[in-house]
Design an enzyme around this catalytic site. Sequence first.
Site, PDB file in Angstrom:
ATOM      1  CG  ASP A  92       2.591   8.376 -38.479  1.00  0.00           C
ATOM      2  OD1 ASP A  92       2.003   7.298 -38.553  1.00  0.00           O
ATOM      3  OD2 ASP A  92       2.586   9.103 -37.459  1.00  0.00           O
ATOM      4  N   GLY A 129       3.697  -1.387 -36.837  1.00  0.00           N
ATOM      5  CA  GLY A 129       3.930  -2.834 -36.861  1.00  0.00           C
ATOM      6  C   GLY A 129       2.943  -3.605 -37.721  1.00  0.00           C
ATOM      7  CG  ASP A 163       2.075   6.765 -30.820  1.00  0.00           C
ATOM      8  OD1 ASP A 163       2.310   6.112 -31.844  1.00  0.00           O
ATOM      9  OD2 ASP A 163       1.696   7.945 -30.834  1.00  0.00           O
TER      10      ASP A 163
END
Length: 568
Positions: A259, A310, A331
Amino acid sequence: MKKVVAAIVSLAFPFSAAFAQADAGASGQLGILTPRPGAAPRINGAKVFGVRPGNPILWRLPVTGERPMRFAAEGLPEGAVFDAASGILAGAVAAPGTYTVSFTAENAHGRAVRALKLVVGDKIALTPPLGWNSWNCFNHKVTGKDIRDAADAMVASGLADHGWSYINIDDFWQNNPYRFKDDETLQGAERLPDGTINPNKRFPDMKALADYVHSKGLKIGLYSSPGPYTCGMCTGSWGHEWQDAKTYADWGYDLLKYDLCTYNRKRFRNMTDHKGVGTGLEIETLPYRLMGEALKAQKRDIVLSICNYGKANVATWGENVGGQMWRTGGDIKDSFKSMVKNLERQAGFWPFAHPGAWNDPDMLIVGVLGIPSKGVGMTEFHPCALTPNEQYTHISMWAILASPLLIGCDLTKLDDFTLSLLSNDEVIEVNQDELGAQAALVAKGPRAQVWAKPMADGSLAFALFNTAGDATRISIDFDSLGLEGKWLVRDLWRQKDEGIYGVRYSAEVPGHATHLVRLFPKDGARLAPGVSDIRMNAVYVQFEAVRPVDKPGYKAAKGYPCERCGDK
Ligand code: GAL
């Protein structure tokens, strides 16, 4: 909008006992549609599995039906080992190639036989990962016990018998020196003196945890960030990428969600400044290239799940940097609006999905969740905010999009409705299809969307999504979509044939629900000459809004997917 009030039942009684079917009643909300699994064996899940040469295989044969059951495997390549008692395929195969293994499952009610293509080669995650992730229910409070309980419930609920296999730990297995200073369970050295990542006190033995999950035939994933800290401010992998990749492999982990978080945050720029290393896209891809390579060098298959929301058109490079899946947006939140936003974002991404490469519109929000919802704070358990019809849309669409399916709810609090949504083998088959095609939006009107994808056997899957709050009759016009001849239409949720159709097929779809069908070719069935792929219509639908479409034979008006579109 009607809120779902899901009864929380214990898993003490078998799920099938209370599995009654129901169509939309006066409320307009669909009930349970999935037929209960039969007593005879049925082999479910993906028909293809990829593993790298020499790396450990872990595949739990997903079979429904009454136990006791006997399993057998034929055609095992050298090095592969099948445990007939547990139904788990393990071992390692050194020689690259495609091997067809034939599995048999037999009980007092019958016998099922099915082949699995074991592809020993460079690619892994040949079908979208199916599993569970801790974030949407346990959030920053997750513990090792929650992970064990999730693995237990994955098996006890029967979900593993439908092909669900990953148990993924999200953020908060590492220490957290700054944000949760008062939480003693998150305090400790970030790394050991030799630089090895140090899990927090809630995860005292990461290897033992992985062994436990593996003993059930399930896979286990974890989470980190290329920055110095994760989104929750736990220790990240910055400067320790290769070391962490090796540690994950030594512990036995099968997936890493990576992440972006602090990697590019202003506050940490002084630490993560890449000036002189690259610019623009190079900078965006760099952390994933690095970890992608480090993971691939391990003697274990570890799926790289890219999470950069993205950014920088990740769908166009995610696979090149070693990723098998990548988030395509922010999210998901516990609301219909958020789910539809993540869904509609997918419209342009279908060209990038194929075996080993999946667009990820984020995790599933069904069942009992712990993410914030209207009037409900973080980690307070509540039934998801989607109506039953909206949950049908959520699962139908994520299935047809060939998205990774990661359940977000507490698996120990599954109710029958949620279980029925997650255990429909014909719906899962659309997601796990070997061709690996993602659906495209092939027709659109003010009250409806029609999404379609080709399947490996020559059939086509269609999702008829009613975007309006009340019932809408939605049509598939064969001519305008480029379908010729007659097709057998099968209702996938009810697992029933509807009949043979030519010219047009239409269905009454309850408000915000999705009707999922599969069209099998019958007399004269084919794609019209000049139509290379059912999804090409999506391109003309996109053009339609901005300029005339001059494709010979393209009839936009006929392709309009809903009747009564005027009476809003
Ligand atoms: C977010 C990510 C979520 C979850 C969270 C953990 O950036 O999108 O899925 O992983 O971080 O802190």
